[in-house]
Scaffold this active site. Structure first.
Site, short mmCIF file in Angstrom:
data_model
loop_
_atom_site.label_atom_id
_atom_site.label_comp_id
_atom_site.label_asym_id
_atom_site.label_seq_id
_atom_site.Cartn_x
_atom_site.Cartn_y
_atom_site.Cartn_z
N SER A 1 22.99 -25.85 16.56
CA SER A 1 23.98 -25.28 15.64
C SER A 1 25.16 -24.68 16.39
O SER A 1 25.06 -24.29 17.56
CB SER A 1 23.33 -24.20 14.77
N GLN A 2 26.26 -24.56 15.67
CA GLN A 2 27.48 -23.95 16.20
C GLN A 2 27.19 -22.47 16.52
O GLN A 2 26.57 -21.77 15.71
CB GLN A 2 28.52 -24.08 15.09
#
Ligand code: SAH
Length: 287
Positions: A134-135
């Site tokens: 994930s970011q």
């Protein structure tokens, strides 16, 4: 959760005993190559390593017990990580404990050597099997929202969608016990390999269908989903303690973060937060 019941106790805490021959991990050269954030699905599709082995990206042994200074972490990676945390703070994440956790966990450990130089840009990146890490901003934001208003420290937290194990490692810096479930077996094994050298004693990984939660260990103070369903699986709501909080991306193309709080034995509130992009939540397991 097909297998979690049978998870042998010896898997926890994660030990170094199986660590051999992993000197080959390439240090991230922290170039600031730019790469604008893209959706998780685009990024997942962009790269699928052909024959990914769970041992391919193990970091070396010799880590201190806590991630004060991570093994194989250079001054350069620490500086770039600090810059990443400063950007996350600028984007509005305020909780000092969350920011410290983001600074402590070496994100480049969780990526293939070829992508490690991009580890500290604010984007999701492919980890194989059409999935992503994930970011960083969204990891920090979700953990901050989960923590806010929960009893401190959060005692027991469940993550659904371990992927490469990055977010689980961050969560383990802010909660007493963290459990994380992954439905794709090679990713579950990859996460175990990635996490081994960090020796995080309060994190336990499970292979199974996280849509079923982890009833044997419920209730949880916090549940965090790293993959988006069309709705939050209803069974998870009963696995929250009263006062517990769940955060999840919801939707298909158009996704939003949803915060669900259990405010009574039979009472939950739902709040819609910002837009987001996650890979899909899928039922069952994939060996
Ligand atoms: N937590 C990760 C993000 C991983 S991407 C990070 O640290 O960046 C989301 C993960 O959710 C994928 O690995 C996907 O396989 C997993 N997933 C999707 N549906 C799931 C389910 N029902 N149970 C467990 N994991 C699931």
């Amino acid at each position: 959760m097909s297998e979690s019941k049978h998870e042998p106790k010896k898997r926890f805490p994660l030990t170094l005993d199986a660590l051999t021959g992993d000197a080959g991990r390439k240090r991230a050269s922290m170039s600031s190559r730019s790469n604008s954030p893209q959706t998780a699905s685009q990024n997942a599709a962009r790269y699928a390593p052909p024959e990914r082995s769970a041992t391919a990206s193990r970091p070396p042994a010799g880590a201190p017990l806590l991630i004060e200074r991570a093994p194989n972490s250079s001054m350069v990676s620490e500086a770039v990580r600090k810059a990443m945390v400063a950007r996350i703070a600028q984007q509005g994440v305020k909780d000092p404990q969350v920011l410290a956790a983001m600074e402590a966990v070496p994100r480049h450990f969780f990526l293939e050597p070829g992508l490690a130089s991009q580890a500290y840009i604010d984007a999701s990146l492919p980890i194989g099997y059409h999935q992503t890490i994930s970011q960083p901003y969204i990891v920090a934001r979700m953990i901050e929202v989960l923590k806010a208003g929960a009893r401190q420290p959060m005692k027991r937290v469940l993550e659904i969608g371990t992927g490469c194990g990055y977010q689980a490692a961050v969560l383990a810096q802010v909660a007493t016990e963290v459990y994380s479930i992954e439905r794709i077996k090679p990713l579950h094994e990859l996460a175990r390999a990635n996490l081994r050298a960090l020796r995080i004693p309060n994190l336990r990984l499970h292979y199974g269908d996280g849509m079923l939660g982890f009833p044997q260990l419920a209730p949880f103070d916090g549940i965090i989903l790293a993959a988006a369903g069309l709705q939050v699986p209803p069974g998870l709501l009963d696995q929250l303690s009263v006062g517990g909080r769940l955060i999840a991306p919801v939707g298909s193309r158009d996704q939003v973060l949803q915060l669900i709080c259990r405010i009574g034995e039979n009472e939950w509130t739902t709040e819609t937060l910002e837009h987001c992009h996650f890979v899909p939540l899928r039922p069952g397991t994939h060996g």
